[in-house]
Write a protein that holds these residues in place. Structure first.
Motif, PDB file in Angstrom:
ATOM      1  N   ALA A   1       0.816  -1.224   0.000  1.00  0.00           N
ATOM      2  CA  ALA A   1       0.000   0.000   0.000  1.00  0.00           C
ATOM      3  C   ALA A   1       0.844   1.267   0.000  1.00  0.00           C
ATOM      4  N   THR A   2       2.135   1.138   0.287  1.00  0.00           N
ATOM      5  CA  THR A   2       3.031   2.310   0.341  1.00  0.00           C
ATOM      6  C   THR A   2       4.367   1.917  -0.310  1.00  0.00           C
ATOM      7  N   ALA A   3       4.423   1.986  -1.624  1.00  0.00           N
ATOM      8  CA  ALA A   3       5.558   1.409  -2.369  1.00  0.00           C
ATOM      9  C   ALA A   3       6.899   2.061  -2.026  1.00  0.00           C
ATOM     10  N   GLY A   4       6.943   3.385  -1.924  1.00  0.00           N
ATOM     11  CA  GLY A   4       8.189   4.085  -1.553  1.00  0.00           C
ATOM     12  C   GLY A   4       9.348   3.714  -2.458  1.00  0.00           C
ATOM     13  N   ASN A   5      10.404   3.163  -1.865  1.00  0.00           N
ATOM     14  CA  ASN A   5      11.566   2.744  -2.657  1.00  0.00           C
ATOM     15  C   ASN A   5      11.480   1.281  -3.099  1.00  0.00           C
ATOM     16  N   GLY A   6      10.342   0.645  -2.815  1.00  0.00           N
ATOM     17  CA  GLY A   6      10.078  -0.677  -3.383  1.00  0.00           C
ATOM     18  C   GLY A   6      10.641  -1.873  -2.621  1.00  0.00           C
ATOM     19  N   HIS A   7      11.158  -1.656  -1.420  1.00  0.00           N
ATOM     20  CA  HIS A   7      11.737  -2.796  -0.683  1.00  0.00           C
ATOM     21  C   HIS A   7      10.679  -3.855  -0.353  1.00  0.00           C
ATOM     22  N   ASP A   8       9.523  -3.383   0.111  1.00  0.00           N
ATOM     23  CA  ASP A   8       8.469  -4.338   0.479  1.00  0.00           C
ATOM     24  C   ASP A   8       7.856  -4.963  -0.776  1.00  0.00           C
ATOM     25  N   THR A   9       7.701  -4.166  -1.820  1.00  0.00           N
ATOM     26  CA  THR A   9       7.159  -4.715  -3.080  1.00  0.00           C
ATOM     27  C   THR A   9       8.069  -5.835  -3.584  1.00  0.00           C
TER      28      THR A   9
ATOM     29  N   PHE B   1       1.102   0.624  -4.506  1.00  0.00           N
ATOM     30  CA  PHE B   1       0.539   1.975  -4.638  1.00  0.00           C
ATOM     31  C   PHE B   1       1.482   3.011  -4.034  1.00  0.00           C
ATOM     32  N   ASP B   2       1.547   4.155  -4.696  1.00  0.00           N
ATOM     33  CA  ASP B   2       2.172   5.334  -4.068  1.00  0.00           C
ATOM     34  C   ASP B   2       1.608   6.578  -4.755  1.00  0.00           C
ATOM     35  N   ILE B   3       1.554   7.678  -4.006  1.00  0.00           N
ATOM     36  CA  ILE B   3       1.036   8.921  -4.589  1.00  0.00           C
ATOM     37  C   ILE B   3       2.160   9.766  -5.185  1.00  0.00           C
ATOM     38  N   GLN B   4       3.416   9.325  -5.022  1.00  0.00           N
ATOM     39  CA  GLN B   4       4.539  10.096  -5.583  1.00  0.00           C
ATOM     40  C   GLN B   4       5.084   9.385  -6.821  1.00  0.00           C
ATOM     41  N   GLU B   5       5.173  10.141  -7.916  1.00  0.00           N
ATOM     42  CA  GLU B   5       5.731   9.591  -9.162  1.00  0.00           C
ATOM     43  C   GLU B   5       7.159   9.082  -8.921  1.00  0.00           C
TER      44      GLU B   5
ATOM     45  N   ASP C   1      -1.431   6.023  -7.392  1.00  0.00           N
ATOM     46  CA  ASP C   1      -2.759   6.311  -6.835  1.00  0.00           C
ATOM     47  C   ASP C   1      -2.691   6.138  -5.322  1.00  0.00           C
ATOM     48  N   SER C   2      -3.677   6.702  -4.650  1.00  0.00           N
ATOM     49  CA  SER C   2      -3.715   6.578  -3.186  1.00  0.00           C
ATOM     50  C   SER C   2      -4.160   5.170  -2.786  1.00  0.00           C
ATOM     51  N   HIS C   3      -3.572   4.700  -1.692  1.00  0.00           N
ATOM     52  CA  HIS C   3      -3.993   3.369  -1.195  1.00  0.00           C
ATOM     53  C   HIS C   3      -5.469   3.367  -0.781  1.00  0.00           C
ATOM     54  N   SER C   4      -6.035   4.547  -0.577  1.00  0.00           N
ATOM     55  CA  SER C   4      -7.456   4.583  -0.204  1.00  0.00           C
ATOM     56  C   SER C   4      -8.352   4.214  -1.395  1.00  0.00           C
TER      57      SER C   4
ATOM     58  N   PHE D   1       1.534  -2.102   4.787  1.00  0.00           N
ATOM     59  CA  PHE D   1       1.610  -0.639   4.904  1.00  0.00           C
ATOM     60  C   PHE D   1       2.870  -0.275   5.674  1.00  0.00           C
ATOM     61  N   ASN D   2       3.560   0.745   5.185  1.00  0.00           N
ATOM     62  CA  ASN D   2       4.752   1.250   5.861  1.00  0.00           C
ATOM     63  C   ASN D   2       4.545   2.760   5.930  1.00  0.00           C
ATOM     64  N   PHE D   3       4.045   3.244   7.055  1.00  0.00           N
ATOM     65  CA  PHE D   3       3.598   4.638   7.134  1.00  0.00           C
ATOM     66  C   PHE D   3       4.771   5.605   7.284  1.00  0.00           C
ATOM     67  N   GLY D   4       4.449   6.899   7.151  1.00  0.00           N
ATOM     68  CA  GLY D   4       5.484   7.928   7.309  1.00  0.00           C
ATOM     69  C   GLY D   4       5.874   8.502   5.959  1.00  0.00           C
ATOM     70  N   TYR D   5       7.110   9.004   5.862  1.00  0.00           N
ATOM     71  CA  TYR D   5       7.566   9.599   4.597  1.00  0.00           C
ATOM     72  C   TYR D   5       8.636   8.734   3.944  1.00  0.00           C
ATOM     73  N   LEU D   6       8.882   9.031   2.675  1.00  0.00           N
ATOM     74  CA  LEU D   6       9.827   8.245   1.885  1.00  0.00           C
ATOM     75  C   LEU D   6      11.262   8.576   2.312  1.00  0.00           C
TER      76      LEU D   6
HETATM   77  N1  SAM Z   1       7.644   0.611   1.824  1.00  0.00           N
HETATM   78  C1  SAM Z   1       8.518   1.629   1.309  1.00  0.00           C
HETATM   79  C2  SAM Z   1       9.843   1.039   0.909  1.00  0.00           C
HETATM   80  O1  SAM Z   1       9.983  -0.186   0.924  1.00  0.00           O
HETATM   81  O2  SAM Z   1      10.734   1.803   0.564  1.00  0.00           O
HETATM   82  C3  SAM Z   1       8.613   2.834   2.207  1.00  0.00           C
HETATM   83  C4  SAM Z   1       7.327   3.588   2.310  1.00  0.00           C
HETATM   84  S1  SAM Z   1       7.490   5.230   2.906  1.00  0.00           S
HETATM   85  C5  SAM Z   1       7.754   5.013   4.608  1.00  0.00           C
HETATM   86  C6  SAM Z   1       5.833   5.810   2.806  1.00  0.00           C
HETATM   87  C7  SAM Z   1       5.341   6.034   1.399  1.00  0.00           C
HETATM   88  O3  SAM Z   1       3.932   6.227   1.456  1.00  0.00           O
HETATM   89  C8  SAM Z   1       5.919   7.254   0.702  1.00  0.00           C
HETATM   90  O4  SAM Z   1       6.578   6.872  -0.467  1.00  0.00           O
HETATM   91  C9  SAM Z   1       4.677   8.106   0.393  1.00  0.00           C
HETATM   92  O5  SAM Z   1       4.735   8.760  -0.861  1.00  0.00           O
HETATM   93  C10 SAM Z   1       3.585   7.052   0.390  1.00  0.00           C
HETATM   94  N2  SAM Z   1       2.234   7.596   0.589  1.00  0.00           N
HETATM   95  C11 SAM Z   1       1.820   8.670   1.321  1.00  0.00           C
HETATM   96  N3  SAM Z   1       0.480   8.790   1.240  1.00  0.00           N
HETATM   97  C12 SAM Z   1       0.035   7.782   0.451  1.00  0.00           C
HETATM   98  C13 SAM Z   1      -1.255   7.377  -0.028  1.00  0.00           C
HETATM   99  N4  SAM Z   1      -2.354   8.037   0.329  1.00  0.00           N
HETATM  100  N5  SAM Z   1      -1.337   6.293  -0.823  1.00  0.00           N
HETATM  101  C14 SAM Z   1      -0.225   5.600  -1.188  1.00  0.00           C
HETATM  102  N6  SAM Z   1       1.026   5.940  -0.776  1.00  0.00           N
HETATM  103  C15 SAM Z   1       1.150   7.013   0.038  1.00  0.00           C
END
Ligand code: SAM
Length: 189
Positions: free
Chosen positions: A28-36, A52-56, A80-83, A99-104
Motif C-alpha cells: 500500500a506504500t511502495a516508496g523505494n520498493g523494498h516491500d514490493t 501503490f504510491d502517490i509520488q511519481e 494512486d492513493s492506497h485509499s 503498509f509502511n507509514f510515514g515519509y519516503l
Molecule cells: N515501503 C517503502 C519502501 O519499501 O521503501 C517505504 C514507504 S514510505 C515510509 C511511505 C510512502 O507512502 C511514501 O513513499 C509516500 O509517498 C507514500 N504515501 C503517502 N500517502 C500515500 C497514499 N495516500 N497512498 C499511497 N502511498 C502514500
C-alpha cells in the motif's frame, strides 16, 4: 553494541512466514520498493503484487528496483492513493497487504501518510483480504510527520471487530525516541 532487530526486520519476518508462492499481495506504500520486491520474491512467478504510491518518484524507484531484481512481470506499480485500492482488487481476493507509514526515506519529508487516507485504506484492505489473509502495518511517527497519524491509527485499531480480525500490536519497550510500532492483523473468517 549490536543494533538488534528493527521494525522492518520484524515486519519482514512476519511477511516471510505468511506469503506463499502464488499469493496475491498489495504493497500500500511502495516508496523505494523494498516491500514490493519482498512480496514479489515470496509470491513467485505464479503470484501477483499491486503496489501503490502517490509520488511519481516512488513509483519510478519501485519500478527500477523490481527491474533490477527481474520482478517487473510480477507487479503492477500504480500512481494512486492506497485509499482507492478497492478499485483494483476484488473483495476477499488478497493474501497479504503491507503498509509502511510515514515519509519516503531520502525523499520529500513534506509528503507523508495521514490518517485521513490511511484509515479508509486499512478498512478497504481488510475487506479485500481473503479469510486467513494478513495485513502488516509499520507505524512510524514523531519527527517531521508528528504524532497525529499514530494516535488516530491506534484509536481506530481498537475498534476493529474482534469477531472477524485479530490485531496484534508490538512495542520496542526498551528503545528511546519514538520507536516505530509493528502491527499485524489476521482475518479470521
Ligand atoms: N515501503 C517503502 C519502501 O519499501 O521503501 C517505504 C514507504 S514510505 C515510509 C511511505 C510512502 O507512502 C511514501 O513513499 C509516500 O509517498 C507514500 N504515501 C503517502 N500517502 C500515500 C497514499 N495516500 N497512498 C499511497 N502511498 C502514500
Amino acid at each position: 553494541m549490536a543494533e538488534g532487530l528493527n521494525t522492518l526486520g520484524v515486519a519482514h519476518r512476519f511477511i516471510r512466514e505468511q506469503v506463499r508462492p502464488g499469493a496475491f499481495c498489495i504493497d500500500a506504500t511502495a516508496g523505494n520498493g523494498h516491500d514490493t520486491a519482498l512480496l514479489c520474491e515470496l509470491c513467485g512467478p505464479s503470484g501477483r503484487v499491486l503496489a501503490f504510491d502517490i509520488q511519481e518518484s516512488a513509483v519510478q524507484a519501485t519500478k527500477r528496483r523490481l527491474a533490477g531484481c527481474g520482478f517487473q512481470n510480477r507487479a503492477e506499480v500504480i500512481l494512486d492513493s492506497h485509499s482507492n485500492m478497492d478499485r483494483y482488487a476484488e473483495k476477499e481476493s488478497v493474501d497479504c497487504i503491507v503498509f509502511n507509514f510515514g515519509y519516503l526515506p531520502g525523499g520529500d519529508h513534506r509528503v507523508f501518510t495521514t490518517a485521513a487516507t490511511s484509515i479508509p485504506a486499512i478498512e478497504k484492505g481488510l475487506a479485500l483480504l481473503k479469510p486467513r489473509g494478513v495485513m502488516s502495518l509499520c507505524i512510524y511517527y514523531g519527527g517531521d510527520s508528528g504524532y497525529e497519524e499514530k494516535e488516530a491509527l491506534l484509536t481506530y485499531l481498537k475498534t476493529v471487530d474482534p469477531r472477524q480480525y485479530t490485531v496484534l500490536l508490538h512495542q520496542f519497550y526498551n528503545r528511546p525516541n519514538d520507536p516505530p510500532i509493528p502491527v499485524f492483523l489476521y482475518k479470521e473468517c
